[in-house]
Design an enzyme around this catalytic site. Structure first.
Site, PDB file in Angstrom:
ATOM      1  CG  PHE A   1      50.548 -75.206 -21.884  1.00  0.00           C
ATOM      2  CD1 PHE A   1      49.644 -75.978 -22.005  1.00  0.00           C
ATOM      3  CD2 PHE A   1      51.979 -74.886 -20.863  1.00  0.00           C
ATOM      4  CE1 PHE A   1      50.052 -76.998 -20.588  1.00  0.00           C
ATOM      5  CE2 PHE A   1      52.174 -75.945 -20.301  1.00  0.00           C
ATOM      6  CZ  PHE A   1      50.947 -77.427 -19.951  1.00  0.00           C
ATOM      7  CG  HIS A   2      51.176 -70.212 -26.873  1.00  0.00           C
ATOM      8  ND1 HIS A   2      52.193 -70.249 -26.273  1.00  0.00           N
ATOM      9  CD2 HIS A   2      52.181 -70.291 -28.409  1.00  0.00           C
ATOM     10  CE1 HIS A   2      53.163 -69.898 -26.144  1.00  0.00           C
ATOM     11  NE2 HIS A   2      53.855 -70.690 -27.053  1.00  0.00           N
TER      12      HIS A   2
END
Ligand code: T46
Length: 136
Positions: free
Chosen positions: A48-49
């Protein structure tokens, strides 16, 4: 999306398999860091980045997992299910890792030292950065 994968040939014999990866020969960057992810539960999604300045090669050296990639326009899903298969991830690419099989080990070769400031962990901020770069 143009997903770049690498095939690392195994040196197999009747004892088993061995894969060697050499800087300047097999990779598009110098390796500054190696880390590995293991004991991730099957129902866990991580990542999630995106990164501002980091190239990486991901290899699931045991078991399998899936990688979701998003360049701000298109998405792709890559299954890493062989120790011979490497996935190249460039800068400015949102990534999520999931569906780890029990015992899976995800090995990562990275072009830079660890730097928390290099992470973009907010998806809207990631989309804005992609737009800003395109408008330059
Ligand atoms: C990525 C994907 C594929 C360190 O101390 N040094 C390191 O080199 C790394 C990578 C992490 N850490 C610490 C920071 C956190 O406290 O380890 C902990 C877990 O890291 P994170 O939550 O960032 O892990 P993932 O699985 O979400 O992401 C990792 C990498 O961080 C990231 O760069 O591309 O794997």
């Amino acid at each position: 999306m143009d997903v770049k994968t690498y095939h690392f040939p195994p040196h197999g014999d009747d004892r088993g398999q061995l894969i060697a990866i050499e800087e300047h020969k097999d990779l598009p960057f110098d390796i500054k860091r190696v880390y590995y992810i293991y004991d991730t539960l099957t129902n866990v999604r991580r990542g999630f980045h995106a990164h501002r300045n980091l190239q990486q090669i991901l290899i699931c050296v045991s078991g399998s997992c899936k990688i979701h990639l998003d360049d701000g326009h298109d998405t792709a899903e890559v299954v890493l299910d062989a120790p011979t298969k490497g996935l190249y991830i460039s800068n400015d690419m949102w990534r999520e890792m999931y569906d780890f099989t029990p015992g899976a080990v995800l090995l990562v070769l990275a072009s830079e030292y660890y730097d928390e400031k290099d992470y973009i962990r907010d998806y809207d901020a990631f989309l804005n950065m992609v737009k800003e770069k395109e408008n330059k």
